[in-house]
Motif scaffolding. Structure first.
Motif, PDB file in Angstrom:
ATOM      1  N   ALA A  57       0.834  -1.203   0.000  1.00  0.00           N
ATOM      2  CA  ALA A  57       0.000   0.000   0.000  1.00  0.00           C
ATOM      3  C   ALA A  57       0.870   1.254   0.000  1.00  0.00           C
ATOM      4  N   PHE A  58       1.898   1.264   0.820  1.00  0.00           N
ATOM      5  CA  PHE A  58       2.767   2.440   0.859  1.00  0.00           C
ATOM      6  C   PHE A  58       3.644   2.548  -0.391  1.00  0.00           C
ATOM      7  N   THR A  59       3.979   1.417  -0.983  1.00  0.00           N
ATOM      8  CA  THR A  59       4.709   1.451  -2.261  1.00  0.00           C
ATOM      9  C   THR A  59       3.827   2.062  -3.335  1.00  0.00           C
ATOM     10  N   ALA A  60       2.567   1.649  -3.377  1.00  0.00           N
ATOM     11  CA  ALA A  60       1.629   2.214  -4.355  1.00  0.00           C
ATOM     12  C   ALA A  60       1.408   3.701  -4.078  1.00  0.00           C
ATOM     13  N   LEU A  61       1.377   4.069  -2.828  1.00  0.00           N
ATOM     14  CA  LEU A  61       1.210   5.483  -2.474  1.00  0.00           C
ATOM     15  C   LEU A  61       2.419   6.292  -2.938  1.00  0.00           C
ATOM     16  N   GLY A  62       3.605   5.728  -2.754  1.00  0.00           N
ATOM     17  CA  GLY A  62       4.819   6.421  -3.186  1.00  0.00           C
ATOM     18  C   GLY A  62       4.942   6.523  -4.688  1.00  0.00           C
ATOM     19  N   ALA A  63       4.336   5.573  -5.408  1.00  0.00           N
ATOM     20  CA  ALA A  63       4.412   5.581  -6.864  1.00  0.00           C
ATOM     21  C   ALA A  63       3.279   6.390  -7.496  1.00  0.00           C
ATOM     22  N   ARG A  65       1.626   9.088  -9.152  1.00  0.00           N
ATOM     23  CA  ARG A  65       2.022  10.287  -9.884  1.00  0.00           C
ATOM     24  C   ARG A  65       0.862  10.872 -10.693  1.00  0.00           C
ATOM     25  N   THR A  66       0.033   9.975 -11.168  1.00  0.00           N
ATOM     26  CA  THR A  66      -1.091  10.416 -11.989  1.00  0.00           C
ATOM     27  C   THR A  66      -2.372   9.805 -11.450  1.00  0.00           C
ATOM     28  N   GLU A  67      -3.467  10.291 -11.959  1.00  0.00           N
ATOM     29  CA  GLU A  67      -4.763   9.762 -11.534  1.00  0.00           C
ATOM     30  C   GLU A  67      -4.891   8.289 -11.899  1.00  0.00           C
ATOM     31  N   GLY A  68      -4.211   7.870 -12.960  1.00  0.00           N
ATOM     32  CA  GLY A  68      -4.240   6.460 -13.372  1.00  0.00           C
ATOM     33  C   GLY A  68      -3.581   5.538 -12.359  1.00  0.00           C
ATOM     34  N   ASP A  69      -2.628   6.074 -11.568  1.00  0.00           N
ATOM     35  CA  ASP A  69      -1.958   5.266 -10.548  1.00  0.00           C
ATOM     36  C   ASP A  69      -2.866   4.978  -9.354  1.00  0.00           C
ATOM     37  N   MET A  70      -4.011   5.646  -9.301  1.00  0.00           N
ATOM     38  CA  MET A  70      -4.950   5.428  -8.190  1.00  0.00           C
ATOM     39  C   MET A  70      -5.449   3.989  -8.151  1.00  0.00           C
ATOM     40  N   VAL A  71      -5.513   3.332  -9.314  1.00  0.00           N
ATOM     41  CA  VAL A  71      -5.997   1.943  -9.365  1.00  0.00           C
ATOM     42  C   VAL A  71      -5.104   1.051  -8.502  1.00  0.00           C
ATOM     43  N   ALA A  72      -3.785   1.212  -8.652  1.00  0.00           N
ATOM     44  CA  ALA A  72      -2.860   0.391  -7.861  1.00  0.00           C
ATOM     45  C   ALA A  72      -2.999   0.695  -6.374  1.00  0.00           C
ATOM     46  N   LEU A  73      -3.175   1.971  -6.033  1.00  0.00           N
ATOM     47  CA  LEU A  73      -3.337   2.344  -4.633  1.00  0.00           C
ATOM     48  C   LEU A  73      -4.623   1.758  -4.055  1.00  0.00           C
ATOM     49  N   VAL A  74      -5.712   1.905  -4.776  1.00  0.00           N
ATOM     50  CA  VAL A  74      -7.002   1.378  -4.307  1.00  0.00           C
ATOM     51  C   VAL A  74      -6.927  -0.145  -4.158  1.00  0.00           C
ATOM     52  N   SER A  76      -4.225  -2.045  -3.644  1.00  0.00           N
ATOM     53  CA  SER A  76      -3.369  -2.442  -2.523  1.00  0.00           C
ATOM     54  C   SER A  76      -4.022  -2.126  -1.174  1.00  0.00           C
ATOM     55  N   LEU A  77      -4.729  -1.009  -1.100  1.00  0.00           N
ATOM     56  CA  LEU A  77      -5.439  -0.700   0.149  1.00  0.00           C
ATOM     57  C   LEU A  77      -6.597  -1.660   0.389  1.00  0.00           C
ATOM     58  N   SER A  78      -7.242  -2.095  -0.683  1.00  0.00           N
ATOM     59  CA  SER A  78      -8.317  -3.084  -0.535  1.00  0.00           C
ATOM     60  C   SER A  78      -7.780  -4.397   0.018  1.00  0.00           C
ATOM     61  N   LEU A  79      -6.609  -4.812  -0.470  1.00  0.00           N
ATOM     62  CA  LEU A  79      -5.992  -6.031   0.063  1.00  0.00           C
ATOM     63  C   LEU A  79      -5.626  -5.857   1.535  1.00  0.00           C
ATOM     64  N   LEU A  80      -5.088  -4.695   1.861  1.00  0.00           N
ATOM     65  CA  LEU A  80      -4.739  -4.415   3.253  1.00  0.00           C
ATOM     66  C   LEU A  80      -5.985  -4.449   4.135  1.00  0.00           C
ATOM     67  N   GLN A  81      -7.059  -3.849   3.669  1.00  0.00           N
ATOM     68  CA  GLN A  81      -8.285  -3.792   4.461  1.00  0.00           C
ATOM     69  C   GLN A  81      -8.937  -5.169   4.615  1.00  0.00           C
ATOM     70  N   SER A  82      -8.678  -6.073   3.680  1.00  0.00           N
ATOM     71  CA  SER A  82      -9.275  -7.410   3.769  1.00  0.00           C
ATOM     72  C   SER A  82      -8.383  -8.401   4.512  1.00  0.00           C
ATOM     73  N   SER A  83      -7.248  -7.946   4.976  1.00  0.00           N
ATOM     74  CA  SER A  83      -6.341  -8.809   5.744  1.00  0.00           C
ATOM     75  C   SER A  83      -7.040  -9.279   7.017  1.00  0.00           C
ATOM     76  N   PRO A  84      -6.781 -10.522   7.444  1.00  0.00           N
ATOM     77  CA  PRO A  84      -7.403 -11.010   8.677  1.00  0.00           C
ATOM     78  C   PRO A  84      -7.037 -10.170   9.900  1.00  0.00           C
ATOM     79  N   ARG A  85      -5.959  -9.455   9.855  1.00  0.00           N
ATOM     80  CA  ARG A  85      -5.517  -8.643  10.984  1.00  0.00           C
ATOM     81  C   ARG A  85      -5.937  -7.182  10.871  1.00  0.00           C
ATOM     82  N   ALA A  86      -6.594  -6.817   9.793  1.00  0.00           N
ATOM     83  CA  ALA A  86      -7.029  -5.423   9.624  1.00  0.00           C
ATOM     84  C   ALA A  86      -8.135  -5.115  10.627  1.00  0.00           C
ATOM     85  N   THR A  87      -7.988  -4.009  11.309  1.00  0.00           N
ATOM     86  CA  THR A  87      -8.991  -3.572  12.276  1.00  0.00           C
ATOM     87  C   THR A  87      -9.923  -2.558  11.611  1.00  0.00           C
ATOM     88  N   ALA A  88     -10.960  -2.178  12.319  1.00  0.00           N
ATOM     89  CA  ALA A  88     -11.864  -1.157  11.801  1.00  0.00           C
ATOM     90  C   ALA A  88     -11.109   0.149  11.580  1.00  0.00           C
TER      91      ALA A  88
END
Length: 157
Positions: A57-63, A65-74, A76-88
């Motif tokens: 997620a932070f790698t995608a955030l660092g990369a 640069r354009t609105e098109g890069d939002m797909v990778a960020l979204v 990666s954050l979706s995967l992070l949020q679906s992790s068994p250890r992700a809290t509310a």
């Protein structure tokens, strides 16, 4: 002579009963230690998954640069949020980060991305602290079970 034989038979039965009880206790203790080891291994796998998802997620955030890069960020954050250890808190911070970064490409840009990033980092620290506490509890229960096999500790309390 009959009394001696009777005492010998009774002692033999008592010794056999004690040996059977000890064998049962040893099997039960070994099962509990193995169960705790499996719980620790599962916790380690979940920790690794959460750490990798956070890094991505932070790698995608660092990369970003354009609105098109939002797909990778979204993604990666979706995967992070679906992790068994992700809290509310992690889920909410991820949503705030996506909203903030989407606003960064708006006209005029919004400047809330730094606070959203800090919020996600803080929530991730809470998750890692919780994981460390849970692992310490499991390891303590396992070590106690190894030292004192007759204790009934399972690490679940």
């Amino acid at each position: 002579m009959d009394v001696v034989a009777l005492v010998g038979v009774l002692l033999s039965f008592a010794a056999a009963g004690l040996a059977a009880w000890q064998a049962r206790q040893a099997r039960q203790s070994a099962w509990q230690v193995a169960s705790l080891n499996h719980q620790i291994a599962a916790l380690d796998r979940e920790t690794d998954q959460f750490r990798d998802d956070l890094r991505n997620a932070f790698t995608a955030l660092g990369a970003l640069r354009t609105e098109g890069d939002m797909v990778a960020l979204v993604a990666s954050l979706s995967l992070l949020q679906s992790s068994p250890r992700a809290t509310a808190g992690v889920v909410k911070a991820g949503e705030e980060l996506v909203a903030a970064m989407s606003g960064a490409f708006a006209s005029p840009p919004k400047s809330t991305s730094k606070s959203a990033t800090v919020s996600l980092q803080a929530e991730a620290r809470k998750v890692f602290k919780s994981i460390a506490e849970e692992k310490a509890r499991l390891v303590t229960a396992r070590d106690l079970q190894r030292r004192w096999p007759w204790s009934r500790s399972t690490g679940n309390g």
